[in-house]
Design a protein around this motif. Structure first.
Motif, PDB file in Angstrom:
ATOM      1  N   ASP A   5       0.795  -1.218   0.000  1.00  0.00           N
ATOM      2  CA  ASP A   5       0.000   0.000   0.000  1.00  0.00           C
ATOM      3  C   ASP A   5       0.830   1.271   0.000  1.00  0.00           C
ATOM      4  OD1 ASP A   5      -2.431  -1.018  -0.288  1.00  0.00           O
ATOM      5  OD2 ASP A   5      -3.101  -0.773   1.784  1.00  0.00           O
ATOM      6  N   CYS A   6       2.074   1.180   0.341  1.00  0.00           N
ATOM      7  CA  CYS A   6       2.858   2.413   0.438  1.00  0.00           C
ATOM      8  C   CYS A   6       2.894   3.106  -0.921  1.00  0.00           C
ATOM      9  CB  CYS A   6       4.266   2.116   0.899  1.00  0.00           C
ATOM     10  SG  CYS A   6       5.282   3.598   0.869  1.00  0.00           S
ATOM     11  N   PRO A   7       2.451   4.357  -0.989  1.00  0.00           N
ATOM     12  CA  PRO A   7       2.356   5.031  -2.285  1.00  0.00           C
ATOM     13  C   PRO A   7       3.716   5.358  -2.889  1.00  0.00           C
ATOM     14  CG  PRO A   7       1.177   6.239  -0.570  1.00  0.00           C
ATOM     15  CD  PRO A   7       1.974   5.189   0.098  1.00  0.00           C
ATOM     16  N   SER A   8       4.757   5.445  -2.080  1.00  0.00           N
ATOM     17  CA  SER A   8       6.037   5.829  -2.686  1.00  0.00           C
ATOM     18  C   SER A   8       7.088   4.748  -2.517  1.00  0.00           C
ATOM     19  CB  SER A   8       6.517   7.146  -2.110  1.00  0.00           C
ATOM     20  OG  SER A   8       6.495   7.112  -0.721  1.00  0.00           O
ATOM     21  N   SER A   9       6.643   3.538  -2.398  1.00  0.00           N
ATOM     22  CA  SER A   9       7.522   2.367  -2.209  1.00  0.00           C
ATOM     23  C   SER A   9       8.675   2.670  -1.257  1.00  0.00           C
ATOM     24  CB  SER A   9       8.049   1.801  -3.527  1.00  0.00           C
ATOM     25  OG  SER A   9       8.540   2.820  -4.345  1.00  0.00           O
ATOM     26  N   ALA A  10       8.300   3.192  -0.110  1.00  0.00           N
ATOM     27  CA  ALA A  10       9.304   3.490   0.892  1.00  0.00           C
ATOM     28  C   ALA A  10       9.493   2.330   1.851  1.00  0.00           C
ATOM     29  CB  ALA A  10       8.894   4.740   1.676  1.00  0.00           C
ATOM     30  N   ILE A  11       8.772   1.246   1.602  1.00  0.00           N
ATOM     31  CA  ILE A  11       8.876   0.096   2.501  1.00  0.00           C
ATOM     32  C   ILE A  11       9.396  -1.105   1.718  1.00  0.00           C
ATOM     33  CG2 ILE A  11       7.598  -1.462   4.025  1.00  0.00           C
ATOM     34  CD1 ILE A  11       5.606   0.738   4.470  1.00  0.00           C
ATOM     35  N   THR A  12      10.339  -1.795   2.296  1.00  0.00           N
ATOM     36  CA  THR A  12      10.803  -3.049   1.728  1.00  0.00           C
ATOM     37  C   THR A  12      10.672  -4.104   2.811  1.00  0.00           C
ATOM     38  OG1 THR A  12      12.539  -1.693   0.818  1.00  0.00           O
ATOM     39  CG2 THR A  12      12.628  -4.014   0.303  1.00  0.00           C
ATOM     40  N   ILE A  13      10.257  -5.269   2.399  1.00  0.00           N
ATOM     41  CA  ILE A  13      10.135  -6.344   3.379  1.00  0.00           C
ATOM     42  C   ILE A  13      11.437  -7.134   3.387  1.00  0.00           C
ATOM     43  CG2 ILE A  13       8.878  -8.434   3.999  1.00  0.00           C
ATOM     44  CD1 ILE A  13       7.121  -6.050   4.297  1.00  0.00           C
ATOM     45  N   ILE A  14      11.997  -7.322   4.567  1.00  0.00           N
ATOM     46  CA  ILE A  14      13.186  -8.151   4.682  1.00  0.00           C
ATOM     47  C   ILE A  14      12.864  -9.302   5.631  1.00  0.00           C
ATOM     48  CG2 ILE A  14      14.805  -6.279   4.264  1.00  0.00           C
ATOM     49  CD1 ILE A  14      15.267  -6.421   7.400  1.00  0.00           C
ATOM     50  N   THR A  15      13.763 -10.224   5.738  1.00  0.00           N
ATOM     51  CA  THR A  15      13.551 -11.344   6.654  1.00  0.00           C
ATOM     52  C   THR A  15      14.611 -11.295   7.740  1.00  0.00           C
ATOM     53  OG1 THR A  15      13.045 -12.510   4.625  1.00  0.00           O
ATOM     54  CG2 THR A  15      13.013 -13.795   6.653  1.00  0.00           C
ATOM     55  N   ASP A  16      14.185 -11.273   8.974  1.00  0.00           N
ATOM     56  CA  ASP A  16      15.151 -11.382  10.056  1.00  0.00           C
ATOM     57  C   ASP A  16      14.895 -12.695  10.791  1.00  0.00           C
ATOM     58  OD1 ASP A  16      12.921 -10.909  11.522  1.00  0.00           O
ATOM     59  OD2 ASP A  16      13.543  -8.971  12.318  1.00  0.00           O
ATOM     60  N   GLN A  17      15.514 -12.878  11.962  1.00  0.00           N
ATOM     61  CA  GLN A  17      15.401 -14.185  12.617  1.00  0.00           C
ATOM     62  C   GLN A  17      13.956 -14.551  12.945  1.00  0.00           C
ATOM     63  OE1 GLN A  17      16.862 -11.387  13.512  1.00  0.00           O
ATOM     64  NE2 GLN A  17      17.713 -11.474  15.555  1.00  0.00           N
ATOM     65  N   LYS A  18      13.108 -13.492  13.121  1.00  0.00           N
ATOM     66  CA  LYS A  18      11.717 -13.799  13.475  1.00  0.00           C
ATOM     67  C   LYS A  18      10.800 -13.904  12.256  1.00  0.00           C
ATOM     68  CE  LYS A  18       9.365 -12.077  16.810  1.00  0.00           C
ATOM     69  NZ  LYS A  18       8.767 -10.896  17.430  1.00  0.00           N
ATOM     70  N   GLY A  19      11.358 -13.700  11.106  1.00  0.00           N
ATOM     71  CA  GLY A  19      10.512 -13.806   9.922  1.00  0.00           C
ATOM     72  C   GLY A  19      10.488 -12.511   9.150  1.00  0.00           C
ATOM     73  N   LYS A  20       9.424 -12.331   8.363  1.00  0.00           N
ATOM     74  CA  LYS A  20       9.355 -11.147   7.505  1.00  0.00           C
ATOM     75  C   LYS A  20       9.033  -9.897   8.331  1.00  0.00           C
ATOM     76  CE  LYS A  20       8.036 -13.176   3.130  1.00  0.00           C
ATOM     77  NZ  LYS A  20       6.887 -13.465   2.282  1.00  0.00           N
ATOM     78  N   ARG A  21       9.563  -8.767   7.882  1.00  0.00           N
ATOM     79  CA  ARG A  21       9.278  -7.499   8.550  1.00  0.00           C
ATOM     80  C   ARG A  21       9.603  -6.344   7.605  1.00  0.00           C
ATOM     81  NH1 ARG A  21      13.442  -4.910  12.309  1.00  0.00           N
ATOM     82  NH2 ARG A  21      12.330  -3.238  11.301  1.00  0.00           N
ATOM     83  N   PRO A  22       8.984  -5.210   7.812  1.00  0.00           N
ATOM     84  CA  PRO A  22       9.258  -4.076   6.920  1.00  0.00           C
ATOM     85  C   PRO A  22      10.450  -3.234   7.379  1.00  0.00           C
ATOM     86  CG  PRO A  22       7.440  -3.544   8.371  1.00  0.00           C
ATOM     87  CD  PRO A  22       7.891  -4.920   8.747  1.00  0.00           C
ATOM     88  N   VAL A  23      11.113  -2.617   6.409  1.00  0.00           N
ATOM     89  CA  VAL A  23      12.097  -1.571   6.687  1.00  0.00           C
ATOM     90  C   VAL A  23      11.596  -0.310   5.985  1.00  0.00           C
ATOM     91  CG1 VAL A  23      14.470  -0.818   6.406  1.00  0.00           C
ATOM     92  CG2 VAL A  23      13.970  -3.217   6.734  1.00  0.00           C
ATOM     93  N   PHE A  24      11.677   0.800   6.681  1.00  0.00           N
ATOM     94  CA  PHE A  24      11.157   2.046   6.117  1.00  0.00           C
ATOM     95  C   PHE A  24      12.313   2.911   5.644  1.00  0.00           C
ATOM     96  CE2 PHE A  24       8.440   0.461   9.405  1.00  0.00           C
ATOM     97  CZ  PHE A  24       7.179   0.524   8.850  1.00  0.00           C
ATOM     98  N   TYR A  25      12.213   3.411   4.453  1.00  0.00           N
ATOM     99  CA  TYR A  25      13.254   4.301   3.940  1.00  0.00           C
ATOM    100  C   TYR A  25      12.758   5.736   4.011  1.00  0.00           C
ATOM    101  CZ  TYR A  25      15.577   0.111   2.512  1.00  0.00           C
ATOM    102  OH  TYR A  25      16.187  -1.091   2.540  1.00  0.00           O
ATOM    103  N   LEU A  26      13.391   6.519   4.863  1.00  0.00           N
ATOM    104  CA  LEU A  26      12.892   7.874   5.085  1.00  0.00           C
ATOM    105  C   LEU A  26      13.166   8.795   3.911  1.00  0.00           C
ATOM    106  CD1 LEU A  26      13.704   8.564   8.812  1.00  0.00           C
ATOM    107  CD2 LEU A  26      11.568   7.905   7.773  1.00  0.00           C
TER     108      LEU A  26
END
Ligand code: SF4
Ligand code: SF4
Ligand code: SF4
Ligand code: SF4
Ligand code: SF4
Ligand code: SF4
Ligand code: SF4
Ligand code: SF4
Lengths: 324, 112, 146, 377
Positions: free
Chosen positions: B54-75
């Motif tokens: 849903d992010c309109p400016s593709s500022a979020i990427t999903i990465i995988t850490d030890q607990k599973g998938k999670r978002p990273v936000f690019y300011l």
């Protein structure tokens, strides 16, 4: 001994160094008061209360790269800023700071002052003209039009003072005021008002900052200047501000003279000089704060319709007053 | 004339300037709903990737850490619109009052 | 040169260039001049002529049409000069950076692909305080480097 | 003035110029200090938004459309949401309608004050500019409290609004409105009494009534030419059919009457906000709508601060628009602007007046750029 003291007078006090420092101080006072009227603070972090701000600006500009536009008339373009500073520094020597007369004093130095003001305008025109690009050209054209408007009232109001004291020498006008009371408390009150309006135009400040109206022609005749040359231009304009305020104080407020015991004159007079010039500066700044810029044709029309008749009236009044 | 009187009054009134940043951040009254830098409640995030979509400016990427998938936000791309917070089904995303995000390097501008 | 760096950091004159912004960032840049924020405290002026300015403050996504002008203005400025990118659009293209794949057809994805950028101020638009924050960080950089 | 053609030269204003906060090129043909003609190039802001909108889902488009313009972002999102809601054929909750009006009018206040400040700045009246922008902060603080950001608010959502108005905010808003009303009245007094302001704006940028209608001016520019037209009154949307207000007009046809119209409109907006806070009905904020929008065409008119704003949406049943089209107020006002900028007979335009005239239509070109010049290499 004499050589040393006159060199000191010429270069340090009340000569070049004093005036240059004073010009920085004036820029600071001007900016601070202007900001205060707008409920702002103005320069704050450069030195105590931002006092060093104008100096920082100056040093920064001196150290910056100096560009000369390709199509400009290089000789004129490069020499004008220096000439402006030199002119202003020279003419300031006639200002009486510590006594009746300035560092140099001669019969007709009032005429010299008027000539210098006109010359300054011509230098502005040259600066704009030599840049050879549209905004400076328009600015230069406006500077000359402006000159047509305020030159005559300015001269006539100064003439009023000269007639009143019967002399065209600054020191004579000052000493005449010391014995007869300040010029402002006489028929010259009108002249004083005209003088203030006219120098506002000469200094290119709101409401008459027409030759460098930012919203219309960017920085007017200064648009193409940068670095060292801009620093010199800014300094020359600040010096002009000092000169004009000081001239107003000298002509109308009795110059540096005032009540002081004889032994303290050496200190009291410069202090009086400062107080009076700063008072004039404050008036100038307040005027700058409360008006909008007028248009060039409105300015010229205003000058010819009101200022010039009024200044003739003022001269006539002075003459009548003298004769009685 | 009225502007002259106003100018005189202004000279007497206290200055309107907030001395930020030297006076400190406390001078500013940032309202509670302000959308500053976002924060992620890692425990709450289930890695559904809706925020990324849903992010309109593709500022979020999903990465995988030890607990599973999670978002990273690019300011550097984010425009603090708040859609990610709206979209998140588990309310894992919230906005803080932190607005001092200026940086010298684009690469450091991210929220993990 | 200590004095030079001191003077430079104390009097960074700003030239504001709008490269196709939505006006949001621009009005916030102008708002920093106004009494509440008053960036003249730092000795900053907003200057009209590139020749007078030290800092180029760019707002908005860089459109193709304006690119040449932007570079020309940058070249007209005298050394030393600095560039600040204000707003997400300017830093990366922001909302315009995501047209299917990559940026929209008419927008450059980020000012740093065209000019060397000294500081980034994210936000859409950044609060005036955030812009001031960016400027103070830039001033710190000026004082420490160059 | 004699028409010796050697004296006519071109004075380009922009695209980077202190009087213009946006990249636009006004190529003036100048004779001495008089403008004889002008060519406008507004292409510098073209960002390809309408195309970009086709590549995003409706949820994402909301934020894209919001960024057509920062100053009247609420008007844009409002239009977008109305288009989508219209195709769904759903009414939004009553409370949301009132909240939308509050947001819209708050934005109008903010925008008109902004403009008044800019106009003061254009005539070199910086002190006035500073006072106005200081008071504008009141409205921005309220906006920040109300919506979460000062300028780009993301307040409207498809199917309603995102945030509720708490009683606390309502109280602050009422207080803020009182303060603003006092200040706006003061500004009106200043404008009506300050000689230099009148000198610089009266008789400048004249647009006669018939020319305004013919050239399709909109918003305060049109109303200052004495035409009573306002999308809020003529074609009510949101809660505008329930909130009483007066359409402000003036017969001056010049820059000065545009100032007066905008100041009076600000006062109207203040009253509308008060009324809405008073009459705010209870209920939900949001009507949830499916992400796919039924196929069809929809067109809305919204009265943005600068005039009538038209959005058009064609949907094909997917979750992305098939075509999106925006016609913004500044675009409509460009033809009248050209008329105002041309000296004709006794009506002369000075170079010094150009920024004032330009400011008088309150231009912002970020929504107006329609084309791009592509060099064939
Ligand atoms: S706030 Fe908006 S732009 Fe930023 S990450 Fe969230 S959805 Fe994306
Ligand atoms: S939407 Fe929420 S839960 Fe899903 S990935 Fe994003 S943060 Fe995690
Ligand atoms: S509500 Fe449930 S099914 Fe619908 S989008 Fe969110 S997580 Fe998916
Ligand atoms: S130009 Fe390219 S990135 Fe932009 S909308 Fe078209 S396909 Fe997408
Ligand atoms: S960052 Fe946001 S406010 Fe700034 S220009 Fe871009 S869309 Fe507008
Ligand atoms: S004309 Fe306006 S709305 Fe259309 S693509 Fe260009 S900027 Fe976007
Ligand atoms: S007219 Fe256009 S650019 Fe101007 S404020 Fe409205 S939407 Fe923005
Ligand atoms: S006039 Fe040109 S730009 Fe406009 S719709 Fe027709 S082809 Fe397209």
């Amino acid at each position: 001994m004499d050589v040393i003291s006159s060199t000191f007078q010429l270069f340090i006090f009340p000569g070049f160094l004093f005036f240059i420092l004073l010009s920085f101080l004036f820029e600071w006072v001007d900016r601070k008061l202007y900001a205060a009227m707008q409920r702002r603070i103005g320069p704050l972090y450069t030195g105590p209360l931002g006092l060093l701000q104008p100096i920082a600006d100056f040093i920064k500009l001196i150290k910056k790269e100096d560009l000369t536009p390709k199509y400009s008339d290089k000789k004129i373009f490069n020499s004008v800023p220096l000439l402006m500073c030199a002119l202003m520094l020279t003419v300031m020597l006639i200002l009486p700071v510590a006594g009746e007369s300035g560092v140099i004093s001669f019969t007709g130095d009032v005429i010299f002052a008027i000539a210098a003001m006109t010359l300054f305008c011509i230098l502005i025109f040259l600066a704009g003209f030599s840049s050879m690009s549209p905004y400076p050209l328009l600015g230069a054209e406006r500077a000359v039009l402006l000159l047509l408007g305020f030159e005559i009232p300015l001269m006539l109001s100064i003439a009023g003072c000269c007639i009143a004291s019967g002399s065209i020498e600054v020191s004579a006008i000052v000493s005449w005021q010391a014995s007869h009371g300040w010029n402002i408390f006489g028929p010259q009150l009108l002249g004083f008002a005209i003088f203030l309006v006219a120098i506002q135009a000469e200094l290119e400040r709101i409401p008459f900052d027409i030759p460098d109206a930012e919203q219309e022609i960017v920085a007017g005749w200064m648009t193409e200047y940068s670095g060292r040359k801009l620093a010199l231009i800014r300094m020359a304009r600040n010096l002009e501000l000092v000169f004009m305020s000081a001239l107003a104080a000298t002509l109308y407020l009795g110059g540096p003279m005032g009540l002081a015991p004889h032994w303290a004159e050496g200190i009291a007079f410069p202090v009086y000089f400062l107080l009076k010039t700063v008072a004039i500066l404050l008036i100038l700044t307040i005027i700058r704060g409360i008006f909008a810029r007028v248009r060039i044709d409105q300015m010229v029309a205003f000058a010819w319709r009101y200022l010039i008749p009024l200044s003739f009236l003022q001269v006539a009044l002075t003459l009548i007053w003298r004769l009685i | 004339m009225s502007i002259f009187l106003e100018a005189c009054r202004s000279l007497l009134k206290p200055k309107a300037t907030l001395r930020y940043p030297l006076g400190g951040k406390d001078l500013l009254q940032i309202p509670d709903g302000y959308r500053g830098k976002m924060a992620l409640k890692r425990e709450a995030c289930i890695g559904c990737t809706i925020c990324e979509k849903d992010c309109p400016s593709s500022a979020i990427t999903i990465i995988t850490d030890q607990k599973g998938k999670r978002p990273v936000f690019y300011l550097d791309r984010c425009m603090f619109c708040g859609q990610c917070k709206e979209s998140c089904p588990t309310k894992a995303i919230s906005f803080t009052k932190d607005f001092e995000n200026a940086s010298y390097d684009r690469k450091t501008m991210e929220v993990r | 040169m200590g004095v030079q760096r001191w003077a430079m950091g104390r009097s960074p004159w700003v030239l504001h260039f709008n490269t196709g912004s939505c006006n949001g960032c621009d009005i916030e840049v102008v708002a920093t001049l106004t009494p509440r924020y008053d960036i003249e405290r730092f000795g900053i002026f907003l200057k009209g002529s590139p020749r007078h300015a030290d800092v180029l403050m760019v707002t908005g996504p860089i459109t193709r049409q304006v690119k040449d002008r932007l570079i020309r203005v940058y070249e007209q400025m005298a050394e030393p000069k600095f560039v600040v990118a204000v707003g997400s659009c300017c830093i990366s293209g922001g909302v315009f950076s995501n047209c299917g794949k990559g940026a929209c057809y008419n927008v450059y994805a980020g000012l740093d692909s065209l000019l060397p950028v000294d500081a980034y101020v994210p936000g859409c638009p950044p609060k005036p305080e955030a812009i001031i924050d960016g400027i103070t960080k830039l001033v710190k950089k000026i004082k420490e480097e160059k | 003035m004699s028409s010796s053609y050697e004296r006519i030269f071109n004075l380009p204003l922009g695209p980077q110029h202190p009087a213009l906060k946006e990249p636009v090129l006004l190529d003036l043909k100048v004779e001495g200090e008089h403008v004889v003609d002008v060519a406008l190039d507004v292409s510098y802001n073209h960002r390809g938004m309408e195309k970009a909108a086709e590549y995003r889902t409706y949820v994402q488009d909301l934020y894209l459309i919001e960024r057509i313009c920062g100053i009247c972002n609420i008007a844009h999102t409002l239009s977008f949401c109305q288009c989508v809601e219209g195709l769904h054929g759903k009414e939004i909750p009553e409370r949301a309608k009132y909240l939308r009006v509050i947001a819209e009018e708050l934005e109008r206040i903010q925008s008109h004050l902004l403009w008044l400040g800019v106009a003061a700045h254009e005539i070199g009246f910086d002190t006035f500019f500073m006072y106005i922008w200081l008071d504008r902060e009141i409205s921005l603080d309220l906006m920040e409290e109300f919506a979460g950001n000062r300028i780009t608010t993301s307040y409207n959502a498809i199917g309603g609004v995102k945030r509720d108005m708490t009683p606390e905010v309502a109280n602050k808003m009422k207080k803020g409105m009182d303060k603003l009303e006092e200040r706006v009245k003061f500004y009106k007094k200043v404008v009506l009494s300050e000689r230099t302001v009148m000198k610089r704006t009266m008789g400048i940028g004249i647009l006669r009534r018939d020319a305004a209608i013919q050239l399709n001016a909109v918003g305060p520019t049109l109303r200052a030419s004495g035409v009573d037209m306002d999308a809020r009154a003529d074609d009510p949307y949101a809660a505008h059919s329930l909130v009483p207000f007066k359409v402000v007009t003036d017969d001056g046809c010049d820059a000065f009457s545009r100032i007066i119209v905008r100041l009076d409109e600000t006062l109207e907006s203040i009253n509308m906000i008060r009324y809405c806070i008073e009459k705010l009905p209870p209920g939900p904020l949001l009507q949830r709508l499916p992400r796919r929008v039924p196929a069809g065409d929809f067109l809305t008119r919204v009265e943005a601060p600068r005039g009538e704003l038209v959005h058009f949406l064609r949907a094909d049943g997917s979750d992305k628009p098939y075509r999106y089209k925006v016609k913004t107020p500044t675009f409509s006002n460009l033809a009248p602007l050209r008329e105002m900028l041309r000296s004709k007979g006794k009506y002369v335009v000075n170079v010094a007046d150009v920024p004032v005239i330009l400011a008088s239509i309150d231009p912002c070109f970020s929504c107006t750029s329609r084309n791009e010049v592509v060099k064939s290499s």
